[in-house]
Design an enzyme around this catalytic site. Sequence first.
Site, PDB file in Angstrom:
ATOM      1  N   GLY A  50     -19.193 -23.158  -1.543  1.00  0.00           N
ATOM      2  CA  GLY A  50     -20.495 -23.666  -1.122  1.00  0.00           C
ATOM      3  C   GLY A  50     -21.633 -22.703  -1.416  1.00  0.00           C
ATOM      4  O   GLY A  50     -22.724 -23.115  -1.822  1.00  0.00           O
ATOM      5  N   THR A  51     -21.378 -21.420  -1.213  1.00  0.00           N
ATOM      6  CA  THR A  51     -22.425 -20.420  -1.444  1.00  0.00           C
ATOM      7  C   THR A  51     -22.872 -20.452  -2.902  1.00  0.00           C
ATOM      8  O   THR A  51     -24.075 -20.509  -3.190  1.00  0.00           O
ATOM      9  CB  THR A  51     -21.899 -19.017  -1.075  1.00  0.00           C
ATOM     10  N   ASN A 130     -24.361 -26.750  10.165  1.00  0.00           N
ATOM     11  CA  ASN A 130     -23.060 -26.169  10.473  1.00  0.00           C
ATOM     12  C   ASN A 130     -22.962 -25.575  11.872  1.00  0.00           C
ATOM     13  O   ASN A 130     -21.873 -25.310  12.345  1.00  0.00           O
ATOM     14  CB  ASN A 130     -22.718 -25.095   9.432  1.00  0.00           C
ATOM     15  N   GLN A 163     -20.973 -29.364   5.088  1.00  0.00           N
ATOM     16  CA  GLN A 163     -20.453 -29.820   6.382  1.00  0.00           C
ATOM     17  C   GLN A 163     -20.270 -31.337   6.448  1.00  0.00           C
ATOM     18  O   GLN A 163     -19.567 -31.842   7.314  1.00  0.00           O
ATOM     19  CB  GLN A 163     -21.385 -29.379   7.513  1.00  0.00           C
ATOM     20  N   SER A 183     -17.806 -27.753  -0.502  1.00  0.00           N
ATOM     21  CA  SER A 183     -16.875 -26.623  -0.478  1.00  0.00           C
ATOM     22  C   SER A 183     -15.514 -27.104  -0.013  1.00  0.00           C
ATOM     23  O   SER A 183     -15.420 -27.912   0.918  1.00  0.00           O
ATOM     24  CB  SER A 183     -17.409 -25.544   0.460  1.00  0.00           C
ATOM     25  N   ALA A 184     -14.445 -26.584  -0.647  1.00  0.00           N
ATOM     26  CA  ALA A 184     -13.095 -27.078  -0.360  1.00  0.00           C
ATOM     27  C   ALA A 184     -12.564 -26.630   1.004  1.00  0.00           C
ATOM     28  O   ALA A 184     -11.894 -27.394   1.698  1.00  0.00           O
ATOM     29  CB  ALA A 184     -12.141 -26.614  -1.464  1.00  0.00           C
ATOM     30  N   HIS A 185     -12.897 -25.397   1.402  1.00  0.00           N
ATOM     31  CA  HIS A 185     -12.229 -24.883   2.609  1.00  0.00           C
ATOM     32  C   HIS A 185     -12.746 -25.518   3.901  1.00  0.00           C
ATOM     33  O   HIS A 185     -12.148 -25.355   4.949  1.00  0.00           O
ATOM     34  CB  HIS A 185     -12.251 -23.348   2.664  1.00  0.00           C
ATOM     35  N   THR A 221     -13.664 -18.929 -16.358  1.00  0.00           N
ATOM     36  CA  THR A 221     -12.452 -19.749 -16.387  1.00  0.00           C
ATOM     37  C   THR A 221     -12.284 -20.463 -15.047  1.00  0.00           C
ATOM     38  O   THR A 221     -12.409 -19.854 -13.989  1.00  0.00           O
ATOM     39  CB  THR A 221     -11.225 -18.864 -16.697  1.00  0.00           C
ATOM     40  N   CYS A 305     -23.000 -11.829  12.125  1.00  0.00           N
ATOM     41  CA  CYS A 305     -22.842 -10.459  12.603  1.00  0.00           C
ATOM     42  C   CYS A 305     -23.216  -9.534  11.466  1.00  0.00           C
ATOM     43  O   CYS A 305     -22.505  -9.422  10.481  1.00  0.00           O
ATOM     44  CB  CYS A 305     -21.395 -10.237  13.003  1.00  0.00           C
TER      45      CYS A 305
END
Length: 368
Positions: A50-51, A130, A163, A183-185, A221, A305
């Site tokens: 995502g970033t 998020n 999200q 994003s996959a995670h 790649t 943080c």
Amino acid sequence: MIAALREVYGNPSSTHSQGQAARQRLEAARRTIAEALGASSAEFVFTSGGTESNNLAILGILRALAGKPRHAITTAIEHPSVLECFRQLEREAFEVSYLPPDRHGMIDPGAVANALQPQTALVSVMHANNEVGTVQRVAAIAALVRECRAAGQEIYLHSDGVQALGKVGLDLDVLGVDLYSVSAHKIYAPKGVGGLYVRKGTPLHGIQLGGRHERERRAGTENVPGAIAFARAVELCSADEPIRCSTLRDRFEERILAIEGVERNGPLAGRLPNTSNLLFHGISGEALLIALDMQGMAVSTGSACSSGSIEPSHVLLAMGRTVDEARSSIRFSFGRYNSAEEIDRLAEVVIACAGRLRKAKAREVQLV
Ligand SMILES: *Cc1c(COP(=O)(O)O)cnc(C)c1O
């Protein structure tokens, strides 16, 4: 993905059979994801997450329009991977408008309309937040951007959909965005893979230099096993999962909001099904997080943080919460693998921990 790590070892850019076998698997994964988004394969670029997708969308489009417009619109509640891109653009003499949300975290499309200028080149509004889960009215914002375009303005709409994927019904054609990050995670696939939807005809400059991968939009790649896992995770998202998830979430909130001094951050409706951000007045969110962690429960304060100092959430502050309130807030997220029993146990433990922390605080105050 585990099978692919063993068996699909070829480089998809290689001409030999092993390479072409990897290419086929990569393109099949791309088709699966694009189809689920209501897009065509050529419109979907694989990235590292995502970033990177947010960086590529924002920096990539504004570099493609280099020398032309100098104004962009975003919101105060975006993910850092969006906000930091705009901060960088400001250093490059771009003008950026950061729209504030209302107290529920909602961005008013009317505020977007007011912020639009003839030289606005990009509008970036996240689909779902998020930290508090607010789902934005992206389609209404897309209509405004289309109006400007119809009048001859070169302007594009990006949305951070990280999200929203898997949690809200998605058809990017209907939504009307030009760029959309995923994003996959966040949908149970591994970390380190994601993608960017780039509507046909949208100009985009790659932001990393190198080979001509991904139709010259993203050099490097491709992560073939990651892409295969991402596609499988998309297939495993079901339409009833959000309903099941919000049922669990609501069951939890009902118990916790019944105790004194607890408030919800974010709207009741128009919210992601998995998110519950709660403010425990007079309690340190950090202390509650640690107490819950000791019971094996993983929650978040929704704050970044940085170098040891705990920054209060920029989202909660933008919604009008005070620093103390932001520091007393906790984000609970629920998912596919949670059971009703776990939710009941969580509620019990939260109520017990909150009670204990309040008593400890009262004693402290007495001693002072
Ligand atoms: C997690 C998240 C990101 C970043 O995605 P990564 O794949 O972790 O880099 C961006 N935007 C939002 C809204 C997110 O929740």
